[in-house]
Design a protein around this motif. Structure first.
Motif, PDB file in Angstrom:
ATOM      1  N   LYS A  58       7.423  -0.672   0.555  1.00 17.86           N
ATOM      2  CA  LYS A  58       6.352  -1.633   0.831  1.00 17.86           C
ATOM      3  C   LYS A  58       6.933  -3.000   1.208  1.00 17.86           C
ATOM      4  O   LYS A  58       6.529  -3.624   2.186  1.00 17.86           O
ATOM      5  CB  LYS A  58       5.445  -1.802  -0.393  1.00 17.86           C
ATOM      6  CG  LYS A  58       4.688  -0.573  -0.798  1.00 17.86           C
ATOM      7  CD  LYS A  58       3.403  -0.459  -0.036  1.00 17.86           C
ATOM      8  CE  LYS A  58       2.616   0.761  -0.467  1.00 17.86           C
ATOM      9  NZ  LYS A  58       1.637   1.152   0.547  1.00 17.86           N
ATOM     10  N   ASN A 293      -6.100  -4.788  -5.347  1.00 14.90           N
ATOM     11  CA  ASN A 293      -5.008  -4.066  -4.706  1.00 14.90           C
ATOM     12  C   ASN A 293      -4.284  -3.124  -5.663  1.00 14.90           C
ATOM     13  O   ASN A 293      -3.748  -2.101  -5.244  1.00 14.90           O
ATOM     14  CB  ASN A 293      -4.019  -5.072  -4.098  1.00 14.90           C
ATOM     15  CG  ASN A 293      -3.123  -4.425  -3.063  1.00 14.90           C
ATOM     16  OD1 ASN A 293      -3.593  -3.616  -2.257  1.00 14.90           O
ATOM     17  ND2 ASN A 293      -1.850  -4.760  -3.075  1.00 14.90           N
ATOM     18  N   LYS A 296      -5.749   0.288  -5.474  1.00 14.69           N
ATOM     19  CA  LYS A 296      -5.378   0.962  -4.220  1.00 14.69           C
ATOM     20  C   LYS A 296      -3.944   1.482  -4.298  1.00 14.69           C
ATOM     21  O   LYS A 296      -3.650   2.600  -3.870  1.00 14.69           O
ATOM     22  CB  LYS A 296      -5.512  -0.006  -3.038  1.00 14.69           C
ATOM     23  CG  LYS A 296      -6.944  -0.410  -2.727  1.00 14.69           C
ATOM     24  CD  LYS A 296      -6.969  -1.448  -1.619  1.00 14.69           C
ATOM     25  CE  LYS A 296      -8.379  -2.001  -1.418  1.00 14.69           C
ATOM     26  NZ  LYS A 296      -8.387  -3.142  -0.474  1.00 14.69           N
ATOM     27  N   LEU A 297      -3.050   0.671  -4.858  1.00 17.79           N
ATOM     28  CA  LEU A 297      -1.645   1.079  -4.989  1.00 17.79           C
ATOM     29  C   LEU A 297      -1.505   2.266  -5.940  1.00 17.79           C
ATOM     30  O   LEU A 297      -0.747   3.199  -5.673  1.00 17.79           O
ATOM     31  CB  LEU A 297      -0.806  -0.104  -5.479  1.00 17.79           C
ATOM     32  CG  LEU A 297      -0.609  -1.249  -4.479  1.00 17.79           C
ATOM     33  CD1 LEU A 297      -0.050  -2.480  -5.176  1.00 17.79           C
ATOM     34  CD2 LEU A 297       0.301  -0.820  -3.332  1.00 17.79           C
ATOM     35  N   ASP A 299      -3.754   4.532  -6.609  1.00 19.75           N
ATOM     36  CA  ASP A 299      -4.303   5.718  -5.940  1.00 19.75           C
ATOM     37  C   ASP A 299      -3.333   6.249  -4.882  1.00 19.75           C
ATOM     38  O   ASP A 299      -3.151   7.465  -4.741  1.00 19.75           O
ATOM     39  CB  ASP A 299      -5.650   5.389  -5.287  1.00 19.75           C
ATOM     40  CG  ASP A 299      -6.756   5.172  -6.316  1.00 19.75           C
ATOM     41  OD1 ASP A 299      -6.575   5.599  -7.471  1.00 19.75           O
ATOM     42  OD2 ASP A 299      -7.781   4.561  -5.963  1.00 19.75           O
ATOM     43  N   GLU A 300      -2.694   5.334  -4.159  1.00 21.00           N
ATOM     44  CA  GLU A 300      -1.740   5.735  -3.122  1.00 21.00           C
ATOM     45  C   GLU A 300      -0.521   6.411  -3.740  1.00 21.00           C
ATOM     46  O   GLU A 300      -0.030   7.432  -3.239  1.00 21.00           O
ATOM     47  CB  GLU A 300      -1.313   4.512  -2.306  1.00 21.00           C
ATOM     48  CG  GLU A 300      -0.448   4.840  -1.106  1.00 21.00           C
ATOM     49  CD  GLU A 300       0.012   3.600  -0.348  1.00 21.00           C
ATOM     50  OE1 GLU A 300       1.051   3.702   0.350  1.00 21.00           O
ATOM     51  OE2 GLU A 300      -0.634   2.544  -0.444  1.00 21.00           O
ATOM     52  N   PHE A 301      -0.032   5.853  -4.842  1.00 14.48           N
ATOM     53  CA  PHE A 301       1.114   6.423  -5.544  1.00 14.48           C
ATOM     54  C   PHE A 301       0.770   7.819  -6.054  1.00 14.48           C
ATOM     55  O   PHE A 301       1.557   8.763  -5.925  1.00 14.48           O
ATOM     56  CB  PHE A 301       1.520   5.505  -6.701  1.00 14.48           C
ATOM     57  CG  PHE A 301       2.801   5.898  -7.386  1.00 14.48           C
ATOM     58  CD1 PHE A 301       4.027   5.475  -6.898  1.00 14.48           C
ATOM     59  CD2 PHE A 301       2.781   6.688  -8.530  1.00 14.48           C
ATOM     60  CE1 PHE A 301       5.223   5.836  -7.533  1.00 14.48           C
ATOM     61  CE2 PHE A 301       3.955   7.056  -9.171  1.00 14.48           C
ATOM     62  CZ  PHE A 301       5.172   6.626  -8.666  1.00 14.48           C
ATOM     63  N   LYS A 302      -0.417   7.962  -6.637  1.00 13.72           N
ATOM     64  CA  LYS A 302      -0.863   9.255  -7.177  1.00 13.72           C
ATOM     65  C   LYS A 302      -0.970  10.294  -6.056  1.00 13.72           C
ATOM     66  O   LYS A 302      -0.551  11.440  -6.219  1.00 13.72           O
ATOM     67  CB  LYS A 302      -2.231   9.054  -7.847  1.00 13.72           C
ATOM     68  CG  LYS A 302      -2.798  10.292  -8.526  1.00 13.72           C
ATOM     69  CD  LYS A 302      -2.185  10.474  -9.903  1.00 13.72           C
ATOM     70  CE  LYS A 302      -3.006  11.401 -10.745  1.00 13.72           C
ATOM     71  NZ  LYS A 302      -3.692  10.779 -11.838  1.00 13.72           N
ATOM     72  N   ALA A 303      -1.524   9.872  -4.919  1.00  8.60           N
ATOM     73  CA  ALA A 303      -1.683  10.802  -3.800  1.00  8.60           C
ATOM     74  C   ALA A 303      -0.327  11.255  -3.268  1.00  8.60           C
ATOM     75  O   ALA A 303      -0.156  12.407  -2.862  1.00  8.60           O
ATOM     76  CB  ALA A 303      -2.496  10.136  -2.692  1.00  8.60           C
ATOM     77  N   LYS A 304       0.651  10.365  -3.309  1.00  9.38           N
ATOM     78  CA  LYS A 304       1.970  10.678  -2.758  1.00  9.38           C
ATOM     79  C   LYS A 304       2.809  11.528  -3.706  1.00  9.38           C
ATOM     80  O   LYS A 304       3.509  12.447  -3.279  1.00  9.38           O
ATOM     81  CB  LYS A 304       2.717   9.376  -2.416  1.00  9.38           C
ATOM     82  CG  LYS A 304       4.037   9.591  -1.715  1.00  9.38           C
ATOM     83  CD  LYS A 304       4.597   8.279  -1.175  1.00  9.38           C
ATOM     84  CE  LYS A 304       5.877   8.534  -0.383  1.00  9.38           C
ATOM     85  NZ  LYS A 304       6.412   7.278   0.215  1.00  9.38           N
TER      86      LYS A 304
END
Length: 410
Positions: A58, A293, A296-297, A299-304
């Motif tokens: 990031k 934010n 959002k971070l 959720d993004e980490f979990k998805a990845k």
């Protein structure tokens, strides 16, 4: 002197100034990450490596200093001796920034070694960025110009815990169970001191220490807790030592509450499950569903990774480093360390600042409680259907504790 000469000189000066302002732009800054990747605490380290790499990516896209970060993970097996070997490996590679946090015994060994290394190697100094080792001595009697802590220390967190417990009259008997190393000793010490001052009516009905990252069955410890009649356990345990403790407590039918430092760390949420609902508290500088934010971070980490991001000090480290390097107009650790002193910046938990006297980050703290996810708090930790909901927030000045640091500066 001609006007043309003056113009030429002025342009040259401006260009030089612009170049100096961006002296560090485009540089790659290597950071040695020294923490466990194997053994019982390996899962914690593996989560944190992913977290550091996620945020390095990031910040590499955009940061105030215009630098790039490269993380070099080294498995220290939670051993001070292995950590010193890792430090030598890092300095041999020319790496000048070190991150460590899992285990204050390791942190104390690293501080001492880095102090000695920097004295012997002027011009090649190393800065130590501490993301999680919370022994107060690190910013008091053992404070170092080269060490910066981005977590809140044991005394700060206990200040918040005991301020909260002051208004919880139902808590009458407390058992202290901790790991047998510096952090565990400090948790017990500050719990006794601060409870005596704020809630002298609370009885400490038992106290025990156990080897760190070696106990696989906590049933004997839980039996002592139950026999003591404690309605709350205060513990600084983390990783497998907390997950297995909570698991044993659930299996033994212990119905008291837990006040923890690290219930959100890998493995413990799964061990708590539904049995921990409204029984397990955590003191930390972040919590689930903080909003903005951070959500959002997460959720993004979990998805990845299908994993949870919980070491928020990683964001503090990258924010401080990039702002410090921009301020210093350099990536040189000596100049950056000076720029970090007194640095303030807006973070996910509000305005935070690096206290110049001891290099301890001053920041808000939160008491959160393990509870079922709902529409307002939808995040599911370790896919359990539960998360931590904040029940009390403390501004930086509430949890801040004084320092006895007498820092030697270069």
């Amino acid at each position: 002197m001609s006007n043309q000469y003056l113009k030429t000189a002025l342009v040259a000066a401006l260009l030089a100034s612009a170049a100096a302002a961006q002296a560090q732009k485009g540089e790659t800054v290597k950071i040695a990450w020294i923490d466990p990747l194997s053994g019982l605490m390996g899962p914690v380290g593996q989560n944190q490596v992913k977290s550091f790499q996620f945020f390095a990516e990031k910040y590499n896209k955009s940061n105030p200093a215009g630098v790039k970060f490269e993380l070099v993970p080294i498995d220290n097996k939670l051993s001070p001796a292995e950590s010193l070997n890792a430090l030598k490996s890092a300095t041999d590679q020319g790496i000048r920034y070190v991150i460590q946090g899992n285990g204050s015994s390791v942190a104390l060994a690293l501080v001492d070694a880095i102090n000695k290394y920097n004295e012997r190697n002027p011009g090649k100094e190393v800065v130590y960025l501490n993301d999680a080792a919370v022994d107060p001595d690190l910013t008091n009697s053992k404070c170092s110009y080269w060490h910066f802590r981005f977590d809140a220390d044991t005394s700060m967190k206990m200040e918040a815990i005991t301020t909260f417990l002051k208004d919880q009259p139902e808590v009458k008997k407390v058992f202290l169970l901790n790991q047998n190393y510096s952090h565990g000793h400090q948790v017990a010490k500050y719990a006794k001191e601060l409870l005596a001052r704020k809630r002298p009516d609370i009885q400490i009905v038992g106290e025990d220490l156990h080897p760190i990252a070696q106990v696989r069955d906590f049933a004997p410890y839980v039996a002592k807790i139950k026999a003591s009649g404690a309605d709350m356990v205060i513990t600084g345990n983390w990783g497998s030592d907390l997950a297995l403790l909570v698991k044993a407590a659930n299996e033994a039918g212990y119905t008291g509450k837990f006040f923890t430092y690290y219930a959100g760390v890998t493995g413990t949420p799964t061990a708590m499950g539904a049995s921990g609902e409204n029984r397990v508290y955590q003191v930390a500088y972040n919590y689930n569903n903080m909003g903005g934010n951070m959500d959002k971070l997460a959720d993004e980490f979990k998805a990845k990774f299908n994993d949870d991001f919980y070491t928020g000090s990683i964001i503090h480290i990258f924010e401080a480093l990039t702002n410090g390097m921009a301020k210093a107009k350099s990536t040189d650790p000596l100049k950056v360390a000076k720029a970090l002193e007194g640095l303030s910046f807006k973070s996910f938990n509000g305005e935070v600042s690096v206290r110049a006297t001891d290099h301890q980050l001053q920041q808000p703290l939160y008491i959160s409680l393990w509870a079922k996810a709902d529409a307002k708090h939808p995040y599911s930790v370790e896919n359990t259907g539960y998360n931590f909901k904040v029940v009390k927030a403390f501004e930086s000045y509430v949890s801040s504790t004084p320092t006895s640091c007498q820092m030697k500066r270069p």
